[in-house]
Every structure is written in C-alpha cells, then in structure tokens.
Design an enzyme around this catalytic site. Structure first.
Site, PDB file in Angstrom:
ATOM      1  N   GLY A 234       0.824  -1.199   0.000  1.00 36.81           N
ATOM      2  CA  GLY A 234       0.000   0.000   0.000  1.00 36.81           C
ATOM      3  C   GLY A 234       0.859   1.250   0.000  1.00 36.81           C
ATOM      4  O   GLY A 234       1.989   1.252   0.488  1.00 36.81           O
ATOM      5  N   SER A 235       0.325   2.336  -0.548  1.00 39.80           N
ATOM      6  CA  SER A 235       1.002   3.627  -0.436  1.00 39.80           C
ATOM      7  C   SER A 235       0.763   4.200   0.965  1.00 39.80           C
ATOM      8  O   SER A 235       0.026   3.648   1.762  1.00 39.80           O
ATOM      9  CB  SER A 235       0.484   4.582  -1.513  1.00 39.80           C
ATOM     10  OG  SER A 235       0.843   4.114  -2.795  1.00 39.80           O
ATOM     11  N   GLY A 236       1.407   5.321   1.241  1.00 40.05           N
ATOM     12  CA  GLY A 236       1.292   5.934   2.562  1.00 40.05           C
ATOM     13  C   GLY A 236       2.458   5.621   3.481  1.00 40.05           C
ATOM     14  O   GLY A 236       2.506   6.103   4.610  1.00 40.05           O
ATOM     15  N   HIS A 237       3.403   4.795   2.975  1.00 34.00           N
ATOM     16  CA  HIS A 237       4.567   4.416   3.782  1.00 34.00           C
ATOM     17  C   HIS A 237       5.851   5.016   3.219  1.00 34.00           C
ATOM     18  O   HIS A 237       6.942   4.552   3.528  1.00 34.00           O
ATOM     19  CB  HIS A 237       4.713   2.897   3.822  1.00 34.00           C
ATOM     20  CG  HIS A 237       3.492   2.160   4.257  1.00 34.00           C
ATOM     21  ND1 HIS A 237       2.909   2.378   5.483  1.00 34.00           N
ATOM     22  CD2 HIS A 237       2.726   1.230   3.633  1.00 34.00           C
ATOM     23  CE1 HIS A 237       1.844   1.587   5.602  1.00 34.00           C
ATOM     24  NE2 HIS A 237       1.700   0.888   4.497  1.00 34.00           N
TER      25      HIS A 237
ATOM     26  N   LYS B   9       5.776  -8.115   2.274  1.00 37.37           N
ATOM     27  CA  LYS B   9       5.465  -7.916   3.685  1.00 37.37           C
ATOM     28  C   LYS B   9       4.268  -8.798   4.065  1.00 37.37           C
ATOM     29  O   LYS B   9       3.327  -8.956   3.276  1.00 37.37           O
ATOM     30  CB  LYS B   9       5.131  -6.444   3.972  1.00 37.37           C
ATOM     31  CG  LYS B   9       6.291  -5.503   3.647  1.00 37.37           C
ATOM     32  CD  LYS B   9       6.121  -4.110   4.241  1.00 37.37           C
ATOM     33  CE  LYS B   9       4.854  -3.402   3.832  1.00 37.37           C
ATOM     34  NZ  LYS B   9       4.685  -3.249   2.361  1.00 37.37           N
TER      35      LYS B   9
ATOM     36  N   ASP C 276      -1.444  -8.722   0.451  1.00 40.93           N
ATOM     37  CA  ASP C 276      -0.171  -8.724  -0.281  1.00 40.93           C
ATOM     38  C   ASP C 276       0.242 -10.154  -0.628  1.00 40.93           C
ATOM     39  O   ASP C 276       0.667 -10.444  -1.751  1.00 40.93           O
ATOM     40  CB  ASP C 276       0.945  -8.075   0.558  1.00 40.93           C
ATOM     41  CG  ASP C 276       0.759  -6.570   0.712  1.00 40.93           C
ATOM     42  OD1 ASP C 276      -0.363  -6.083   0.509  1.00 40.93           O
ATOM     43  OD2 ASP C 276       1.739  -5.881   1.062  1.00 40.93           O
TER      44      ASP C 276
ATOM     45  N   HIS D 108      -0.415   0.430   9.559  1.00 42.26           N
ATOM     46  CA  HIS D 108      -1.692   0.944   9.059  1.00 42.26           C
ATOM     47  C   HIS D 108      -2.573   1.391  10.214  1.00 42.26           C
ATOM     48  O   HIS D 108      -3.783   1.516  10.076  1.00 42.26           O
ATOM     49  CB  HIS D 108      -2.424  -0.127   8.259  1.00 42.26           C
ATOM     50  CG  HIS D 108      -1.549  -0.831   7.288  1.00 42.26           C
ATOM     51  ND1 HIS D 108      -0.946  -2.030   7.571  1.00 42.26           N
ATOM     52  CD2 HIS D 108      -1.130  -0.464   6.046  1.00 42.26           C
ATOM     53  CE1 HIS D 108      -0.204  -2.394   6.527  1.00 42.26           C
ATOM     54  NE2 HIS D 108      -0.292  -1.462   5.602  1.00 42.26           N
TER      55      HIS D 108
END
Lengths: 333, 333
Positions: A54-57, A105, A110, A219
């Site tokens: 996911g994005s945001g990391h 991960k 995923d 998250h």
C-alpha cells in the site's frame, strides 16, 4: 482533514507523477498499471528485485528503486495492497534472465496477490521466488495478518538483497539472503497520534490526549496495549525489550539499529530515542555497528517511531555498506 | 504535549548525544560549549564553514556537518540562537589556516551573536567572513527579524559553499559564492498545523481546523495571511507566485526546486506539491534541472511545506552535484 493534496482520489497518481518528474535519472513510472521501475531495467543477467504494498509508507517502496536496491515497486492505493497485474507487469519489466525475487510484507492481501502474480509470471517463463518478511514482534496475528506483520526489516532486506543482486548473486542466493535478514531482524513500533487515510477523511483510530499505543501496526492496526504517554527512555524499554528477548539478541552481538519515524515525528526526537536505545543496548553488551535514523517506513502523518534491530555478520555488513542510489537511501554513488 | 522526549530541559543535550553516538565516523560533538564539528577538523588549508541557529530545525544544521558541506554547526536551544562562545569555539575548532565563513540566517539574535563571535575570532588571529541568508519573500520584517528571514536557501548555500571549500576556493571566493546563492534564491513556506516547543509545552500558535497560514516562519512566526485550507495546487500558486515574481525567475531559467517538509508532513504529500510545482514552473517556461524533496529545514512536528527556488548556472550546478557526506545529505560518497 488537513493535507497537502488535491482530490483524495488522485493522491497516489499525483504523487507518482511527482516521483517520475523528480527522479527520471534513476527510475520511470509505468502507469497502466502503476509500477515504479528502475530506469535501466531490465539489467541483463542480474536478479530483479520487486517489492510493493500500500502507499502511505513513503519512501518505502517506490523511493527505494534504483541501483543497489529495488528494480521495481508496485504501489497500491493508500494502505491497500497492489494488484496482481501490477506485480506481474513489474516482474516482466525487470526480468533480465536471472529471475525475480518478490519481497513481500506479511499482510494477507499482499501475500495472496504476490502469489497469484508469481504463478502468472512463471507461466510466462520467468523464474520467481518470494520471501515473506514478518519481523514485528508486537502481535502474533493482527488485523490483515496471519502471523507477524512485516515492517522495518523490509527496508533492510531490500537494501542488503539489492547489493547482493548487484554483485551477481543467483536468485536462490539472494532469496536465501533475504530469509537470513528476516530471520535475524526484529521490530516493534509505537504511536503518539493517529493518521488519516485521504479517502477516509477521518483518523484511522483515536488516541486520547495522554495516551500512546505500544506495538502499533503501520496501518494503525492495534498493538499490544494503550497506556499513558511516558518518557522516551521508557518507550525504548517497551519496544526494545520484546525485540531483544525474541531473537534473542545477546551480549557480544553486533547489530544494525534502525530508529524509524512514522512520518510526523521530528528528527530531533528520533535522535533522543536513538540515544536511549544506545544506552539500553550498551547495558546488555550489544554493540550498534551500523544505524539508520529517519522516516523510511511511515504511516502518513502518524507521530511515533519503530525500532528494528538486525544482527549483523561480516556478510550482511558488507552488503549494507555497498553503494546504493535511490531517492530514499543513497550512499557511495 | 506528546513528544518522544525525556525532560524537556534535556532535549537538545540528549539529541546531540544521539547524533554523536550515531555519526562518530563523520563528526564529533563538543559539549562545553556545544558544537557539532567535522571529525577531521580542522582541515589544513581548507576554508572552514560554520553555521548554526536554534535547534528544532533538524537535520539543519548539525546534520549537515561532514565532508562537502559544513565543518561545524552551533546548536542553540529549541528556536533560540546559539551563543557567541559556541560560535567562537566552532570557529577555532575548524580554522585550518584559510579562514572561516559564517553562514548566518537573518534573525536578529543570530546576527548579533555571530558578529560578536567573528570579532572575538579575529582578535585571536582567525580570518572570518560572514554572509547573511535572507531568502524568505513572505514578509519584509518579522518577529525576530529586521529584513527578510533566512530559510531554505541556507541548506543550498551550505551544500554549494561546502563543495567550493572542499575544492580549495579561498575565503573571499567562498563568501562571494554564498552571496551569489542567496541573491539567486527565494523561498516561502506555509503551515497546516502549529508546533510545540518542549520547554513551552503548548503550541506556538493556534490554527483553526480549516485554516492554514501562508508565509509562515520556521519558528511559527506569522506570515502573510490565514485562509481556508485549499488544494495543493492552490497552495503551490500562493507560494510560488511571489517567489517567481520577486527575483524574478523567467522563461528559460534553469532552477533547483527544493520542496521542503516542515517536520510533520508525509513524503507522499511533498511529491504532490512537487508535481504541482513542476506544472506551475513548466507553464512559465522555467525548467527544473535539480531538485531536493524532503524534510531538511523543519519546525519540529509542524505540518506544512516550503518552496525554495535557486536559479542555476553551470558553476552552481557543478557545486551542487559534487560529493557530500553528511548524516542529512549524502551522495557521491
């Protein structure tokens, strides 16, 4: 919700446009589907390294694409798994004939999508291996996860395996090395504040004005416990004790100490945490021989930190020290 | 106040201990008085570069000490000028016989203390020049400032002058180069949220839930106006228009575009800002030929960003590209 964004639906797309415009010397961004790919991929004869999530990391994973680290990264929507077609496109874009390693991960979405992509790639004649990172000692199972979550060790595995691939190791060797990094690394995180997914518009969770969450996921998944905010040295004890006890790390060990900011934490605070960690480990005879301090695997604007320790030997140290040239991590190049 | 600290009175001291423990390969930290000094200083025959200012803006300045950038940095308490005795000690520690350049951000306290330190150093036979950075177009005078404030251009000046000093330029040449960077750079910042100085325990200023401050200073000083939060592309217009108009930057110019995070801003947002800036400048025929994106001159945990543009020529570009090896900025080494 206060954010430097335009339409919440366009956050990932526009950020990737920015990445492409800023770092065209090292990478390019495929848009259908979205994959961040090393500019000179595929590198013939070199094992390709693919990760994603996911994005945001940020900077993980797209910011770690470049010589000496990842060949490609698949960005999902914020806190959402990328799709198998992204992973397949990435795998095909970076296969230089020596096979492709998927660094995954441990989150259920995923895992499933990477497995599907690996099957599809193998049907097209590409050799694929996958290694799952699950270094977070906070909880055994979790929201989105069977088994431990994959967190900070991912950054270290991407760097170390990237160096090995660059030096010509085979797919089996790079995969073994990735398992070795995962086996020798342990992490745990904490949050002082929550974070807001743009499409949601409200905080992922709520924390009281005097509360912190120990063992938080990247998250915002629940951790071990909520408790009153405490001084940095107590926070370090709460994070580092289960890390050290788990592997275990023992007197005489040399480690890489990674103090990670969650995205909204001032650097001055991370150095205070590092100072407390240095003392904590020193008291136990554990020597920090390498370190990484800063926001490398983040959770949007969350305030907090995570600690990752990796037990080092000469092999891991040499791969860590090797040149890397990515937007997020760079030295020797 | 939620922070990863111990005693608020020990924040700077403990963070500096962390810096010394983490980066002993490149720097050392003098403690009486506090100065961050390049490990191999003084470098004989090389012009020494000294900067400094209040803490809370990390990695600036201590994180920019190392080969190719600063020889020393004097850290004050959070948002407080360092003292003349720190600046004198730093100057003496890095004088290798070719003189010392003081790079001073334009805040009244910093100016007075650097002037006093320069006088004292000259009395001890050290040649000292000082260049004042005042690149912030937001306001003419400000809290703590007569004239424009010094902000993002400081980072660029330290990098570029560091390269020139490393290559053997004289004190007069490096000082001229520093003035050239300042003359060709303009900046402006904005905040979505406030920040809390540890010793104060409460936010420096208050912003409503739907407000942002345009033209904010790096200590939370008032800017041009408060207005309702707006999309990133409008924020970019509000910051970049006065920057471009002021120098002015014109069609055909090549620039270094520096999109700086204020400390609490997720990297994904900075890339959205960069994307909007890229379009804004492209529409005006201004080409971004170098960039820097991330938190480099921060205001504790403030959320927001600043934009700095530096007009490049071949000389500035070559010095920018030269190797640098500091905790905060590193490439080619």
């Amino acid at each position: 919700m206060k954010k430097l964004i335009n339409d919440p639906a366009d956050v990932v797309k526009e950020a990737l446009q920015g990445v492409a415009e800023a770092h065209g010397d090292r990478l390019r961004v495929l848009t259908d589907p979205y994959v961040v790919v090393r500019a000179d991929a595929p590198v013939q004869g070199k094992v390709g390294l693919l990760s994603g999530g996911g994005s945001g990391h940020e900077p993980m994973h797209g910011g770690f694409v470049g010589p000496g680290m990842l060949d490609a990264a698949c960005p999902g929507e914020v806190f959402t798994s990328p799709t198998p077609d992204q992973m397949l496109a990435g795998t095909k874009a970076i296969d230089g004939g020596a096979g492709v390693l998927h660094i995954v991960k441990n989150y259920t979405g995923d895992i499933l999508n990477f497995e599907m992509a690996a099957d599809l790639a193998r049907e097209e004649g590409i050799e694929v291996e996958a290694v799952v990172i699950d270094d977070d000692v906070a909880v055994q199972d979790s929201l989105y996860t069977a088994g431990r979550r994959g967190v900070g060790a991912t950054v270290l595995a991407e760097k170390i395996c990237g160096a090995a691939a660059e030096q010509g190791q085979s797919l089996a060797e790079v995969a073994d090395l990735c398992r070795k990094v995962n086996a020798n690394a342990r992490s745990m995180g904490m949050a002082l504040t929550s974070c807001t997914v743009p499409a949601a518009g409200k905080p992922t969770f709520e924390l009281g004005a005097q509360e912190m969450e120990i063992g938080i996921g990247i998250h915002g998944e629940p951790g071990r416990e909520r408790r009153a905010v405490a001084p940095a040295r107590e926070v370090v004890e709460l994070l580092a004790t289960p890390i050290v006890d788990d592997l275990p790390f023992s007197s005489g060990d040399r480690v890489l100490a990674f103090v990670n900011g969650m995205g909204g934490t001032p650097l001055i605070e991370l150095y205070i945490v590092y100072n407390d960690l240095y003392r904590f480990l020193g008291d136990r005879g554990i020597e920090i021989s390498r370190n990484l301090i800063g926001p490398y695997i983040t959770s949007l604007e969350m305030q907090g930190c995570s600690i990752t320790l990796l037990k080092l030997d000469d092999e891991l140290t040499a791969f860590w020290d090797a040149p890397v040239n990515t937007p997020g991590l760079r030295w020797g190049a």
